[in-house]
Design a protein around this motif. Structure first.
Motif, mmCIF file in Angstrom:
data_model
loop_
_atom_site.group_PDB
_atom_site.id
_atom_site.type_symbol
_atom_site.label_atom_id
_atom_site.label_comp_id
_atom_site.label_asym_id
_atom_site.label_seq_id
_atom_site.Cartn_x
_atom_site.Cartn_y
_atom_site.Cartn_z
ATOM 1 N N THR A 131 0.170 7.520 -2.551
ATOM 2 C CA THR A 131 -0.968 7.614 -3.978
ATOM 3 C C THR A 131 -2.146 6.539 -3.145
ATOM 4 O O THR A 131 -3.373 7.072 -4.460
ATOM 5 C CB THR A 131 -0.648 7.020 -5.568
ATOM 6 O OG1 THR A 131 -0.155 5.020 -4.385
ATOM 7 C CG2 THR A 131 0.726 7.143 -5.969
ATOM 8 N N ASN A 132 -2.598 6.597 -2.096
ATOM 9 C CA ASN A 132 -3.604 5.813 -1.933
ATOM 10 C C ASN A 132 -4.146 4.298 -2.452
ATOM 11 O O ASN A 132 -4.670 4.231 -2.247
ATOM 12 C CB ASN A 132 -4.706 6.657 -1.331
ATOM 13 C CG ASN A 132 -4.375 7.008 0.137
ATOM 14 O OD1 ASN A 132 -3.877 6.138 0.933
ATOM 15 N ND2 ASN A 132 -4.391 8.698 0.041
ATOM 16 N N LYS A 133 -2.753 3.687 -3.141
ATOM 17 C CA LYS A 133 -2.667 2.766 -4.180
ATOM 18 C C LYS A 133 -2.719 1.892 -3.431
ATOM 19 O O LYS A 133 -1.011 1.968 -3.132
ATOM 20 C CB LYS A 133 -2.711 3.009 -5.800
ATOM 21 C CG LYS A 133 -3.516 4.350 -5.674
ATOM 22 C CD LYS A 133 -4.883 4.015 -6.573
ATOM 23 C CE LYS A 133 -6.275 4.879 -6.510
ATOM 24 N NZ LYS A 133 -7.168 4.597 -6.810
ATOM 25 N N VAL B 93 -0.434 -1.575 -4.726
ATOM 26 C CA VAL B 93 0.996 -1.519 -5.245
ATOM 27 C C VAL B 93 1.063 -3.234 -5.572
ATOM 28 O O VAL B 93 2.006 -3.574 -4.793
ATOM 29 C CB VAL B 93 1.687 -0.751 -6.096
ATOM 30 C CG1 VAL B 93 0.365 0.437 -6.461
ATOM 31 C CG2 VAL B 93 2.399 -0.177 -5.022
ATOM 32 N N ILE C 292 -1.230 -1.211 -10.369
ATOM 33 C CA ILE C 292 -1.911 -1.166 -9.704
ATOM 34 C C ILE C 292 -2.700 -1.805 -9.304
ATOM 35 O O ILE C 292 -3.382 -2.107 -9.484
ATOM 36 C CB ILE C 292 -2.329 0.367 -9.635
ATOM 37 C CG1 ILE C 292 -1.540 1.715 -9.481
ATOM 38 C CG2 ILE C 292 -3.048 1.039 -8.930
ATOM 39 C CD1 ILE C 292 -1.817 2.949 -10.076
ATOM 40 N N TYR C 293 -3.134 -2.564 -8.457
ATOM 41 C CA TYR C 293 -4.212 -3.518 -8.118
ATOM 42 C C TYR C 293 -5.706 -2.155 -7.337
ATOM 43 O O TYR C 293 -6.609 -3.508 -7.494
ATOM 44 C CB TYR C 293 -3.876 -3.775 -6.998
ATOM 45 C CG TYR C 293 -2.950 -5.009 -7.142
ATOM 46 C CD1 TYR C 293 -2.825 -6.179 -8.373
ATOM 47 C CD2 TYR C 293 -1.605 -5.253 -6.797
ATOM 48 C CE1 TYR C 293 -1.566 -6.607 -8.345
ATOM 49 C CE2 TYR C 293 -0.488 -5.183 -7.116
ATOM 50 C CZ TYR C 293 -0.900 -6.708 -8.225
ATOM 51 O OH TYR C 293 0.087 -7.600 -8.821
ATOM 52 N N GLY C 294 -5.113 -1.767 -6.879
ATOM 53 C CA GLY C 294 -6.928 -0.913 -6.307
ATOM 54 C C GLY C 294 -6.787 -0.233 -4.984
ATOM 55 O O GLY C 294 -5.329 -0.229 -4.999
ATOM 56 N N ASP C 295 -7.756 0.198 -3.981
ATOM 57 C CA ASP C 295 -7.462 0.948 -2.859
ATOM 58 C C ASP C 295 -7.440 -0.063 -1.643
ATOM 59 O O ASP C 295 -7.261 -1.054 -2.058
ATOM 60 C CB ASP C 295 -8.806 2.375 -3.026
ATOM 61 C CG ASP C 295 -9.821 1.445 -2.917
ATOM 62 O OD1 ASP C 295 -10.128 -0.264 -2.176
ATOM 63 O OD2 ASP C 295 -10.848 2.063 -2.515
ATOM 64 N N PHE D 113 0.743 -1.021 0.133
ATOM 65 C CA PHE D 113 0.241 0.078 0.386
ATOM 66 C C PHE D 113 0.907 1.209 -0.091
ATOM 67 O O PHE D 113 2.122 1.946 1.083
ATOM 68 C CB PHE D 113 -0.916 0.104 1.272
ATOM 69 C CG PHE D 113 -1.739 1.240 1.269
ATOM 70 C CD1 PHE D 113 -2.562 1.914 0.197
ATOM 71 C CD2 PHE D 113 -2.060 1.942 2.392
ATOM 72 C CE1 PHE D 113 -3.988 2.789 0.672
ATOM 73 C CE2 PHE D 113 -2.266 3.214 2.265
ATOM 74 C CZ PHE D 113 -3.374 3.622 1.776
#
Lengths: 386, 386
Positions: free
Chosen positions: B34-36, B38, B46-49, B30
């Motif tokens: 970027t708050n993502k 990865v 990027i996989y998501g949040d 995490f």
């Protein structure tokens, strides 16, 4: 950052990636089944097609010797391919391999190339029984092999073999090598690297044990100097003749103090996986160093090390992690009978300690998937305890 | 296959991924900037949040102690977070850290918490000069630290510090710890793991050298038993008190034969990077084993090993690869002054061999980026040659 494209997207490309990432290298893999360039560890991550992969990389290499010749040709034209296509093809065709050994005057089993029934009959006359017949192309892990011990079986074997040749799907014509079966004392292999500058570094000879025709255990321990020198000479002759760049593996039959070449593999090799824990620099890193023009890393044995293949099994008890020095290497593959799923490396400060740890490992692993390990470990322990 | 989410996407998450892939673990990171969520090695993937990352993983851990408390809360509510949020917060706030040490009755430097000018003045009276002032939050690599040697500098330092406190951006109020500066003989650290089952394994004490406030060299060599036992006791007390799971690092000042805790880090640690080449099991693997409930791996030193940090430099001569046992670890970061870009591990069969190899390494590396390495290696060689 060097960008490397590997032809093939199996466990060898995967382990190259794991070795290359700390070196700052970017490794991508060409999956020949899907014709896509993928991430070696996360193959669902697709980068593009082969042409794009070739254009975007600095260096191309292969993790297997049965790459389509058309692919090798395209790669070689970019001057990025290491080892060269002739070397890869030689490793993929036993006829070329035997011709190379004979040209270099390197000891190997007496053999005859067979293209038809006449060749087959004369091979039986020229060689003594037992004879092993091996397909020239595509054979591995005991596939495409026939053993003739009883002359009455000759017709049956010829029928099977001729069907096998007729059904071959490769663009190059399939063929058969008849080989005098060697009454060897043990099987050993040498793994080494030759770099773009001609530098050579080889690992200590590894002792290999097979179960049902598939490598089950490799053992790397201190080696007698004369034997190591013999293997080094063969390695040097072959790699210089091939103008080879990268890691090459040579499998030998040891008969007394003599090494007879069994076969060569123009790539990192299963019998070199022990180097991940047992050597100063592992074979995957040395392959990358060699093809990227870096100095080769030391191939010195740190301490006695064994590698145990995990074949057709995906369920290993967590208990093995309690054994000191156990290093697990999964390949993230779906379970299938006879499939290499991963391997376990194991070290000891002494051979006795290694043997004892192998005994513990054998006791934890199930007997169905590791049928020979307990016997192997017990024999090894008995040998080194004397 | 265990799925692990790491809070933080720096080099520690990267090296966890490299250690976890062979174990069949799937590691995602995490990125708090970027708050993502990865890929730890390929962050453009990027996989998501965060919520998705938390939902899809089995276990959550952190690679740094300054994670937002709101994030820790969300993670802890899933019962997947190891170590627990209190342990992470303690490592991220010197006030909590000192309180823990005092509660556990663990030797550390005499100190006072400062919240205002009155506290500051009384600290100067209570402690002897020189005093080191350290920000309670967010300080690392020598940042947020002031040294008071001359009483006449007190006002200037107070002004700087009060501005620093006023400008703090964290949700928790910033503060200062005043600490008696310790005239130590050397700085050492202990890295160890405690698993979900309470099993504990610690590595040999590591000697650490700093250059301009940043760790430059760590040295792992055989350690005197009594000193190791002292560190082990501190490690056990702290991790049991914290109900800690994962790898924890404790930095000490060594004064004579006594260890005073300097600080703790609730994570894998720079001074444990040598374990990648020098120990049976590296700290990254042991952290993953601990948080995934696997038996811990042996922490035994294989042979004397050094780690050299690469700081603010991205250009290392290929020549270093000629030094036997050199293992390069790049973090794939953009070059910036004072930034940790990678590290080099180096081993020797003996301490003399290691010292000689360090001399060779120092001769190859440039003096601007490695100003102290030559001196360090020469002193070390002199010490071990006696």
């Amino acid at each position: 950052m060097k960008k490397v494209l590997v032809l093939g997207a199996g466990q060898l490309a995967r382990m190259m990636d794991l070795a290359g990432a700390p070196l700052g290298m970017d490794i991508k893999a060409f999956d020949v089944r899907t014709n896509k360039v993928v991430h070696p560890i996360d193959p669902e991550h697709i980068y593009g097609d082969l042409n794009q992969g070739i254009a975007e990389c600095d260096v191309i290499t292969a993790e297997f010797e049965h790459v389509a010749h058309s692919t090798l040709k395209v790669c070689e034209e970019t001057n990025k391919l290491f080892p060269n296509s002739d070397a890869i093809k030689t490793g993929g065709d036993r006829r070329l391999e035997k011709a190379l050994l004979d040209t270099c005057n390197i000891a190997n089993a007496k053999h005859v190339v067979i293209e038809n029934k006449t060749d087959f009959d004369s091979a039986i006359n020229l060689l003594q029984l037992p004879i092993i017949f091996k397909s020239a192309l595509e054979g591995y892990d005991g596939k495409g092999q026939w053993r003739l011990k009883d002359p009455q079986q000759a017709d049956i074997i010829w029928q099977e073999m001729s069907e096998f040749i007729a059904n071959a799907s490769s663009s190059t014509p399939q063929g058969i090598i008849a080989e005098q079966m060697v009454a060897f004392d043990r099987e050993v292999s040498i793994i080494g690297a030759r770099s773009t500058t001609g530098e050579i570094a080889v690992y200590p000879l590894t002792e290999n044990h097979h179960t049902n025709g598939i490598l089950s255990v490799s053992l790397a321990t201190p080696v007698a100097e004369a034997l190591q020198a013999q293997a080094f000479e063969v390695f040097t002759k072959l790699t210089e003749k091939l103008n080879y760049v990268g890691v090459l593996a040579i499998e030998f039959f040891q008969v007394g103090e003599q090494l007879l070449v069994n076969e060569i593999a123009p790539r990192v090799h299963n019998s070199g996986h022990w180097t991940q824990q047992g050597a100063d620099t592992c074979q995957f890193e040395n392959h990358l160093r060699a093809i990227c023009g870096l100095p080769l890393g030391s191939t010195q044995l740190i301490r006695p090390t064994a590698m145990v293949n995990i074949i057709g099994e995906d369920d290993i008890p967590d208990e093995i992690f309690s054994i000191p020095s156990v290093a697990m290497h999964w390949y993230d593959k779906e379970k299938r009978d006879g499939r290499k799923m991963g391997h376990i490396n194991l070290c000891g400060q002494s051979e006795v300690e290694l043997a004892e740890r192998l005994m513990t490992l054998a006791a934890v692993l199930n007997k169905t998937s590791f049928p020979d390990l307990n016997n192997f470990a017990a024999n090894y322990l008995a040998n080194v305890s004397n």
